[in-house]
Design an enzyme around this catalytic site. Structure first.
Site, PDB file in Angstrom:
ATOM      1  N   TYR A 311       0.840  -1.198   0.000  1.00  0.00           N
ATOM      2  CA  TYR A 311       0.000   0.000   0.000  1.00  0.00           C
ATOM      3  C   TYR A 311       0.872   1.244   0.000  1.00  0.00           C
ATOM      4  O   TYR A 311       2.051   1.210   0.385  1.00  0.00           O
ATOM      5  CB  TYR A 311      -0.948   0.016   1.202  1.00  0.00           C
ATOM      6  CG  TYR A 311      -0.271   0.132   2.556  1.00  0.00           C
ATOM      7  CD1 TYR A 311      -0.096   1.370   3.175  1.00  0.00           C
ATOM      8  CD2 TYR A 311       0.190  -0.999   3.226  1.00  0.00           C
ATOM      9  CE1 TYR A 311       0.505   1.475   4.412  1.00  0.00           C
ATOM     10  CE2 TYR A 311       0.787  -0.911   4.460  1.00  0.00           C
ATOM     11  CZ  TYR A 311       0.946   0.331   5.058  1.00  0.00           C
ATOM     12  OH  TYR A 311       1.552   0.424   6.291  1.00  0.00           O
ATOM     13  N   CYS A 312       0.304   2.346  -0.475  1.00  0.00           N
ATOM     14  CA  CYS A 312       0.999   3.646  -0.472  1.00  0.00           C
ATOM     15  C   CYS A 312      -0.062   4.738  -0.319  1.00  0.00           C
ATOM     16  O   CYS A 312      -1.217   4.456  -0.007  1.00  0.00           O
ATOM     17  CB  CYS A 312       1.828   3.831  -1.744  1.00  0.00           C
ATOM     18  SG  CYS A 312       0.859   3.805  -3.267  1.00  0.00           S
ATOM     19  N   THR A 313       0.295   5.994  -0.548  1.00  0.00           N
ATOM     20  CA  THR A 313      -0.618   7.105  -0.281  1.00  0.00           C
ATOM     21  C   THR A 313      -1.830   7.097  -1.205  1.00  0.00           C
ATOM     22  O   THR A 313      -2.969   7.109  -0.759  1.00  0.00           O
ATOM     23  CB  THR A 313       0.123   8.445  -0.409  1.00  0.00           C
ATOM     24  OG1 THR A 313       1.247   8.446   0.471  1.00  0.00           O
ATOM     25  CG2 THR A 313      -0.793   9.606  -0.056  1.00  0.00           C
TER      26      THR A 313
END
Length: 954
Positions: A311-313
């Site tokens: 996951y990331c922003t």
């Protein structure tokens, strides 16, 4: 207040959207500028600020943007990128007047027309986003720190809004979240240093998990981890279940203040996304380290044979990162990532409500998402707000391993390590690398007091600013924390004794890094610059205990002014950054010279010396010329040539061979160096004889480091050492004519640089004999072609610059230039794409080999031989072969063991090889000697690949 006025305020409130799309564009920057300009005109017309990156690629990039503005203006941009009909953009009668509505419609219509024309010329689909859910929305009331951030997604469905808070104290009421609008053409829309250049748009958009699916995955992962802890580290999942690892693809500063499943989520500890590929390679096959919070098997591989969640922003980094891991870790058990990133997850599970939604929609949303939010802490955002959180939600502290989170705050002050703190401020950054730092208010004041005392200033009183202009507090990140007592940007007010102590510490750290090779190059450079800065300052300081006064107040390291509060950089720039841009526009010369940033830019603009004019290169050239003159090695081909045999045999001489220590040699012994890198000098000897020979050379003082004789073969090599070997030099003979044929071709003076009109530009055509190397290399020095021709033509040594390669064993025409500017022009034509067709004005330059081969080369398709990996096509009497060539490591290793030569490589046609396209044509066949004369034109690849392909068809 009336309902109409409420709607008007809501629609005028500043909002923000994040979006991206991987989409093929073009790799022609001039063509892409048309689309960039159209995008800039659209955003300017809609009064938007922010950042948009447009990828310069026809396959692997696209668009990545963050924009801020009013809700109506952003909504117009969203509808434009969704390709909605301009007539469907209804006028809001409670807010818009006719002028605003017309302005938006005109801007969208103009962009639609320009965009359609642009993509029609490229003959590719138009860049459009597929759904309103592809945009991540957020908003803020603008009343100060801690106020609600209301996420709105006009046109979206249930779960498209979020209520959040700001943790940045730098955003003031009605102040823009971005200082300006910046739309830029880049090589990568998410910078990776080129590590993902081979990933195309087809490789992305794979392995999506919706926020709901991700939520269930997180719940399952947390429950499994809790069961494993309850069973005292036993395997609670069973032997057959595949282990799942959770990776936070964001940078370390982002992971510090918020993540999913703290204690389980893996933080790669990267400062930039370009470091992530290196982390993947390091952990693809290595045993797990402390980075993993929980493992079910002793010492497993970190990524191999695992099910991987990422996951990331906003999701853009995971697109490329997941594709890269699929390529790097082929034995994975599935790779998935959160679609839309943390931002989209919080829109659905953050618990906020959009005031513009009807009550039924709010009730439906509340009923569908009753689960608690599993994201803990704040979501770092790249604008002046700093970070956002999910209002009223967070993971129950007792349900997670490694918990102890206070009110959802998982960040910790770097200095006291105990205080929960998660606010990044623009003035609290590392003074070495400018990385944002978490420092609580108490530590900020204590550090400020300590540094004021160090500079001889009076203590702070209650209410005083800890970052006043007289003493700007300087911080150090985790990586540079060991420099907290010896590295400061400003040296004003430091006593002579304090500066001497800092100098001693810095020199000590620098010495420790001397043995790290290329890995520590940048660190050594940073320390060396600070050492030089302190030494220069000490020479300029007249007093041994100079104090800070109002006249020499510390200046901001970003903008160079003493009044700045250090909020002038990056997305914190605000009005100050815009004022600086206006100053540049009016060309205020006085102010620009006082501006430290402008001075740095002017310094970068200075033309760097060409490589052959730099001090190190000039010194080497002088040493080489001196050696040639001293040993009398600079002679024409007829010198030392036997007329009866045509063999040229230079007399033996004593030479001192020297080489700088390479990065991969650092920390290795002299014994290792002579066995692995210089092994050809002991060819044919057993290992025992090699060791005895090396010890004999050392006893006689024939091996030296930095001019000092080596006492043992176990001496370790250090960075920047020079290794020397004194040898009795015997050159192999070569067959050459008494005079090598040379033709000179004059070129027009227009090819010369404007500042040079004294030298006549010439191109030399040299008839190169076989068996003669072009450059002095390996065992050849005096018998190299360039030295012999330069002596024959009465030129100074090192005058001729070869324009292309010819191997030692090959005869043919060698082109050389007498000026680097001429060589650059001609080499540019030669190194251009050889497959490019002749456009008449700039015909391509190609190589053509004539090869004499044993046997009859096929003259038509009926005589050709099929191969398993080569694609052969006949074009009349010309055979075109596309054969992937690869190095045969097995044969190379065996050859290396037998000959001790690390330059010998065996190559063969293999499916995993590099592309090699060549064209062949039979010229003649001599049946008496069974040999063919074949013309060979390499389209891609080098001559050695031509030889391999020839052998396939003989």
């Amino acid at each position: 207040m009336s309902i109409n006025n409420n709607n008007k305020i809501a629609n005028n409130k500043q909002c923000c959207i994040l979006f991206y799309k991987y989409h093929p564009l073009t790799d022609n920057k001039e063509v892409l500028e048309t689309y960039r300009h159209a995008t800039e005109v659209l955003c300017t017309s809609l009064n938007l600020t922010g950042r948009i990156l447009i990828g310069l690629s026809n396959n692997g990039e696209g668009i990545n943007g963050t924009l801020a503005g009013s809700k109506d203006d952003l909504n117009a941009y969203v509808n434009c990128m969704l390709n909605k009909d301009v007539d469907m953009m209804q006028k809001n009668t409670t807010n818009d007047d006719d002028a605003d509505c017309k302005r938006r419609k005109d801007a969208v219509t103009a962009f639609h027309n320009a965009s359609k024309e642009f993509f029609a010329k490229l003959n590719i689909p138009q860049l459009l986003l597929e759904s309103p859910n592809d945009f991540k929305w957020s908003s803020w009331s603008g009343q100060g720190e801690g106020d609600d951030l209301l996420g709105v997604c006009p046109g979206g469905k249930r779960g498209d809004s979020i209520d959040r808070k700001s943790t940045s104290s730098s955003v003031k009421n009605n102040e823009s979240w971005f200082p300006d609008l910046h739309i830029k053409i880049v090589k990568e829309i998410i910078s990776s240093g080129g590590a993902f250049k081979d990933i195309s748009t087809q490789d992305t958009s794979v392995g999506y998990l919706t926020p709901k699916e991700w939520h269930e995955e997180m719940k399952s992962l947390i429950e499994k981890n809790k069961k494993m802890e309850d069973s005292a580290g036993g395997d609670a999942n069973g032997d057959e279940e595949v282990e799942t690892v959770l990776i936070d693809v964001r940078n370390h500063k982002e992971c510090q203040i918020g993540n999913f499943a703290p204690g389980i989520s893996i933080d790669p500890h990267t400062k930039t996304f370009s470091q992530f590929p290196k982390w993947v390679k390091e952990n693809a096959d290595l045993s797990a380290t402390d980075t993993v919070a929980a493992t079910t098997t002793p010492n497993p591989s970190l990524l191999a044979n695992k099910r991987i969640l990422m996951y990331c922003t906003g999701g853009i980094r995971c697109e490329k990162a997941s594709a890269y891991i699929r390529q790097t870790v082929p034995n994975n058990k599935g790779i998935y990532h959160l679609k839309g990133g943390i931002h989209k997850y919080l829109e659905e599970f953050g618990g906020g409500q959009d005031a513009s939604e009807c009550k039924d929609d709010q009730d439906e949303k509340a009923a569908s998402n009753t689960d608690e939010c599993l994201f803990v802490g704040k979501n770092f955002v790249f604008d002046r707000r700093g970070a956002l959180d999910a209002k009223g939600h967070g993971v129950d502290n007792q349900k997670l391993s490694g918990g102890n989170h206070v009110n959802g705050v998982i960040g910790k002050c770097q200095y006291c390590t105990d205080t929960p703190y998660d606010v990044f401020r623009p003035d609290i950054v590392c003074c070495v690398c400018r990385e944002p730092i978490l420092a609580c208010s108490k530590c900020q004041r204590e550090l400020s007091e300590k540094q004021r005392q160090l500079r001889g200033l009076v203590p702070l009183r209650d209410g005083d600013n800890t970052n006043d202009i007289a003493c700007r507090t300087e911080y150090h990140c985790e990586v540079h924390f060991h420099l907290k007592s010896c590295y400061f940007t400003s040296l004003i007010g430091l006593s002579k004794s304090e500066l001497e102590q800092q100098l001693e510490q810095l020199q000590s750290y620098h010495k420790e890094l001397e043995g790290t090779g290329k890995k520590g190059k940048q660190k050594r450079r940073t320390l060396r610059k600070q050492i030089e800065k302190i030494q220069t300052y000490m020479k300029q300081t007249s007093s041994s205990n100079e104090l800070v006064s109002s006249e020499n107040a510390m200046k901001c390291r970003h903008c160079g002014t003493s009044e700045c509060n250090s909020d002038c950089w990056g997305f914190h720039g605000g009005n100050k950054r815009m004022e600086n841009n206006q100053d540049k526009d009016v060309e205020d010369t006085t102010k620009s010279h006082d501006n430290k940033v402008e001075l740095k830019r002017q310094k970068r603009r200075k033309d760097r010396l060409p490589s052959n004019q730099r001090p190190a290169k000039l010194a080497k050239r002088e040493n080489d010329l001196h050696e040639l003159e001293l040993l009398q090695l600079f002679n024409s081909p007829s010198h030392n040539r036997k007329e009866s045999t045509g063999m040229r045999v230079p007399p033996p001489v004593v030479r001192v061979l020297h080489s700088g220590v390479k990065g991969k040699w650092v920390g290795k012994t002299v014994n290792w160096l002579f066995n692995n890198e210089f092994g050809e000098k002991m060819h044919g000897l057993t290992q025992r004889d090699r060791d005895e020979r090396l010890e004999q050379l050392i006893r006689e003082g024939l091996i030296r480091i930095n001019g000092v004789a080596v006492e043992s073969s176990n001496v370790l090599l250090r960075n920047m050492d020079t290794i020397e070997h004194i040898v009795h030099w015997h050159e192999p003979p070569v067959f050459v004519p008494s005079k090598i044929e040379v033709l000179k071709h004059a070129l027009p003076k227009s090819i010369l640089p404007a500042n040079n009109n004294t030298t006549t530009p010439l191109v030399y055509s040299i008839n190169k004999p076989s068996s003669v190397p072009i450059y002095p290399s390996g065992p050849y020095y005096a018998n190299s072609l360039l030295l012999m021709v330069e002596a024959q033509e009465a030129l100074t040594p090192k005058t001729l610059i070869p324009l292309h390669r010819i191997d030692r064993a090959t005869s043919g025409v060698l082109l050389c230039a007498n000026m680097s500017s001429v060589a650059k022009v001609i080499q540019g034509r030669m190194s251009s794409n050889n497959s490019k067709e002749d456009d008449g004005e700039h015909p391509p330059v190609r190589k053509l080999y004539l090869a004499r081969v044993k046997g009859r080369f096929p003259a038509s398709s009926s005589e050709g031989r099929a191969t398993s990996f080569a694609s052969a096509r006949w074009h009349g009497d010309i055979l075109e072969v596309d054969a992937p060539i690869a190095v045969d490591l097995g044969s190379s290793i065996k050859e290396k063991e037998s000959s001790s030569s690390n330059s010998t490589m065996h190559r063969s046609v293999r499916s995993d090889g590099k592309q090699s396209v060549s064209r062949f044509k039979l010229i003649a066949y001599d049946e008496a000697i069974d040999q063919s004369l074949v013309s060979c034109a390499p389209i891609t690849g080098r001559k050695v690949r031509v030889c391999i392909v020839l052998s396939m068809h003989m």
